[in-house]
Design a protein around this motif. Structure first.
Motif, short mmCIF file in Angstrom:
data_model
loop_
_atom_site.label_atom_id
_atom_site.label_comp_id
_atom_site.label_asym_id
_atom_site.label_seq_id
_atom_site.Cartn_x
_atom_site.Cartn_y
_atom_site.Cartn_z
N SER A 150 0.85 -1.19 0.00
CA SER A 150 0.00 0.00 0.00
C SER A 150 0.89 1.24 0.00
N GLU A 151 0.41 2.28 -0.67
CA GLU A 151 1.10 3.58 -0.64
C GLU A 151 0.10 4.61 -1.10
N ASP A 152 -0.01 5.72 -0.38
CA ASP A 152 -0.96 6.76 -0.77
C ASP A 152 -0.45 7.50 -2.01
N ALA A 170 7.15 6.80 1.56
CA ALA A 170 7.67 5.66 0.81
C ALA A 170 9.20 5.67 0.74
N LEU A 171 9.77 4.49 0.73
CA LEU A 171 11.23 4.35 0.76
C LEU A 171 11.91 4.99 -0.45
N HIS A 196 2.50 9.45 -1.58
CA HIS A 196 3.63 8.62 -1.13
C HIS A 196 3.71 8.44 0.38
N ARG A 197 2.69 8.90 1.10
CA ARG A 197 2.70 8.68 2.55
C ARG A 197 2.12 7.29 2.85
N PHE A 198 2.27 6.87 4.09
CA PHE A 198 1.69 5.61 4.58
C PHE A 198 2.04 4.44 3.65
N ALA A 199 3.32 4.15 3.56
CA ALA A 199 3.79 3.08 2.68
C ALA A 199 3.96 1.79 3.48
#
Ligand SMILES: [Fe+2]
Length: 199
Positions: free
Chosen positions: A74-76, A166-167, A79-82
């Motif tokens: 999952s990734e917003d 996200a990384l 790119h947040r909350f990955a």
């Protein structure tokens, strides 16, 4: 359950878990309690072990030197909350590092030893404690918290790794070299894999 049904059920379980994680951040911001609550959401998700069988997360190809494979769950859009599933084939020893965003690690299969560090006044790190991430346990780290990860043996280790960002976006994570006493930055990650979407 067919692989297709499992993929659909997994996507739904991940969707619900990430809704809970976002709601925690909205309600509490990024605090130690908030990230501990996010960890607990992932510990619950990890109990759905039927949705995360090893066969769905193949190890890196034998032709690469990589010992682990990272699968995006999952990734917003911003790119947040990955959320990732990381499959490691042992032989892992990372240096002490931070993440520049909050991070949560929760175990599903095998053991990953985490060493936790405090920064010292002379710019080094001092190990404070060790924590074993395995099924039923997890670790939540604030953006400046320092840890290193260690996996022995060559049995597969499957964990959730979740980050505030996200990384691929994180290019300022610092790591410490105890031999040279120098801090450097990890490059942003690449080679993260997407699971096939359920049809
Ligand atoms: Fe880390």
């Amino acid at each position: 359950m067919t692989a297709k049904e499992r993929a659909a059920a997994r996507a739904e379980a991940v969707r619900v878990a990430m809704m809970q994680v976002r709601a925690i951040e909205v309600a509490q911001g990024v605090t130690r309690q908030a990230i501990a609550d996010m960890r607990d959401v992932l510990i619950d998700l990890a109990k759905r072990r039927d949705l995360f069988p090893l066969e769905d997360f193949p190890p890196p190809e034998a032709t690469t030197a990589r010992k682990n494979a990272l699968y995006r769950l999952s990734e917003d859009p911003d790119h947040r909350f990955a959320l990732y599933a990381q499959l490691s084939m042992g032989g892992t020893n990372s240096p002490a590092h931070d993440h520049t965003t909050w991070a949560v690690i929760v175990g599903m299969e095998g053991q990953e030893v985490n060493r936790l560090y405090d920064p010292t006044d002379d710019g080094a790190v001092a190990e404070r404690e060790q924590f074993v991430v395995e099924a039923g346990t997890g670790l939540a780290l604030m953006p400046d918290d320092l840890h290193s990860i260690h996996i022995e043996g060559d049995a597969p280790v499957l964990n959730f790794h979740m980050y505030g960002l996200a990384l691929e976006q994180l290019d300022r994570r610092r790591y410490y070299n105890p031999e040279t006493h120098v801090w450097k930055h990890f490059p942003a990650s690449e080679g993260i894999r997407d699971l096939p979407a359920p049809a």
